[in-house]
Design a protein around this motif. Structure first.
Motif, short mmCIF file in Angstrom:
data_model
loop_
_atom_site.label_atom_id
_atom_site.label_comp_id
_atom_site.label_asym_id
_atom_site.label_seq_id
_atom_site.Cartn_x
_atom_site.Cartn_y
_atom_site.Cartn_z
N CYS A 104 0.80 -1.22 0.00
CA CYS A 104 0.00 0.00 0.00
C CYS A 104 0.84 1.28 0.00
O CYS A 104 0.28 2.37 0.03
CB CYS A 104 -1.01 0.01 1.14
N LYS A 105 2.16 1.17 -0.04
CA LYS A 105 3.02 2.35 -0.20
C LYS A 105 3.09 2.73 -1.68
O LYS A 105 2.78 1.92 -2.56
CB LYS A 105 4.42 2.07 0.32
N CYS A 106 3.50 3.97 -1.96
CA CYS A 106 3.64 4.43 -3.33
C CYS A 106 5.08 4.84 -3.62
O CYS A 106 5.80 5.30 -2.71
CB CYS A 106 2.72 5.63 -3.59
N GLN A 124 1.43 2.25 -6.87
CA GLN A 124 1.11 1.81 -5.51
C GLN A 124 1.27 0.30 -5.46
O GLN A 124 0.86 -0.42 -6.38
CB GLN A 124 -0.31 2.20 -5.11
N CYS A 211 1.03 8.81 -1.53
CA CYS A 211 0.12 8.21 -2.50
C CYS A 211 -0.91 9.22 -2.99
O CYS A 211 -1.59 9.85 -2.17
CB CYS A 211 -0.61 7.02 -1.89
N THR A 216 -5.20 5.68 -4.49
CA THR A 216 -5.85 5.12 -3.29
C THR A 216 -7.36 4.97 -3.46
O THR A 216 -7.97 4.09 -2.86
CB THR A 216 -5.56 6.00 -2.06
N SER A 222 -4.05 2.64 1.89
CA SER A 222 -2.96 3.61 1.92
C SER A 222 -2.02 3.27 3.07
O SER A 222 -2.40 2.58 4.01
CB SER A 222 -3.49 5.04 2.09
#
Length: 223
Positions: A104-106, A124, A211, A216, A222
């Protein structure tokens, strides 16, 4: 147009910049339930769960408890919403696969070699991997229809009735994208029309960034 100007145009604003990491880009699309939609892969601080879809690409509720469509009797698949999308000639958005710690990280990546050299992408992470073969721990596998199913040969066969191209690398040309279901063809053509080539094993530098809502809102998570 330079990247910082692009960020202002698309409303992303100022992003935190960290030390750049070097790796390689790959493509993949195995149709399986995203790996980050398993509770064991969601680290503390992650909000939400990546969307999981049924066989017809309708989002499912209670995604953590749904069995992957790659398994016998499973009903959870990779949503077609996760296809890559160009924002301009120099920037794209999309989703990707990395180690579970990045769920869920970007990340903002810049290609340093290949036909896309100088182009950038914000992805993402909704899928996780264990490095093997050509794919190393610092590499990013961009979710790309027709990009190869890797070791999971049953997912796309269960959802769409077939796989496309080689397990690693996927289809060999833009013309082959016409063999994909219509809802996935745009994501397949993206590789050849926007990135202008196969993408696999092209050098990239990347940093973690905030993000954007555009990603998201699709994923539902997120970090």
């Amino acid at each position: 147009m330079r990247f910082q100007t692009l960020l202002a145009v698309i409303g992303l604003g100022s992003l935190p910049v960290s030390h750049a990491i070097s790796g390689k880009s790959f493509t993949g699309w195995d149709c399986c339930k995203p790996g980050c939609a398993w509770s064991a892969n969601l680290a503390r601080g992650v909000q939400g769960v990546p969307k999981v879809c049924d066989i017809n690409n309708n989002p499912l509720t209670n995604a953590l408890n749904i069995q992957s469509g790659c398994a016998s009797g499973g009903t959870g698949y990779l949503c077609d919403l996760y296809i890559p999308t160009p924002v301009s000639n120099e920037l794209s958005y999309g989703f990707a696969t990395m180690t579970a710690a990045n769920c869920c990280k970007c990340f903002q990546l810049t290609w340093k070699s290949g036909a896309a050299a100088g182009k950038q992408m914000v992805v993402q992470i909704v899928n996780n991997l264990e490095p093997s073969g050509d794919v190393k721990a610092n590499d990013i596998v961009i979710l790309t229809p027709g990009g190869g199913n890797g070791p999971n040969e049953s997912g796309c066969r269960n959802q769409y009735g077939r796989n496309w191209g080689q397990n690693n690398g996927g289809v060999a040309s833009s013309a082959d994208c016409a063999n994909l279901p219509q809802n996935l063809q745009g994501g397949c053509y993206w590789r050849y029309n926007w990135a202008r080539g196969a993408i696999n094993q092209w050098n990239i530098d990347y940093t973690q960034v905030a993000c954007p809502a555009r990603l998201t809102s699709i994923s539902g998570c997120s970090a």
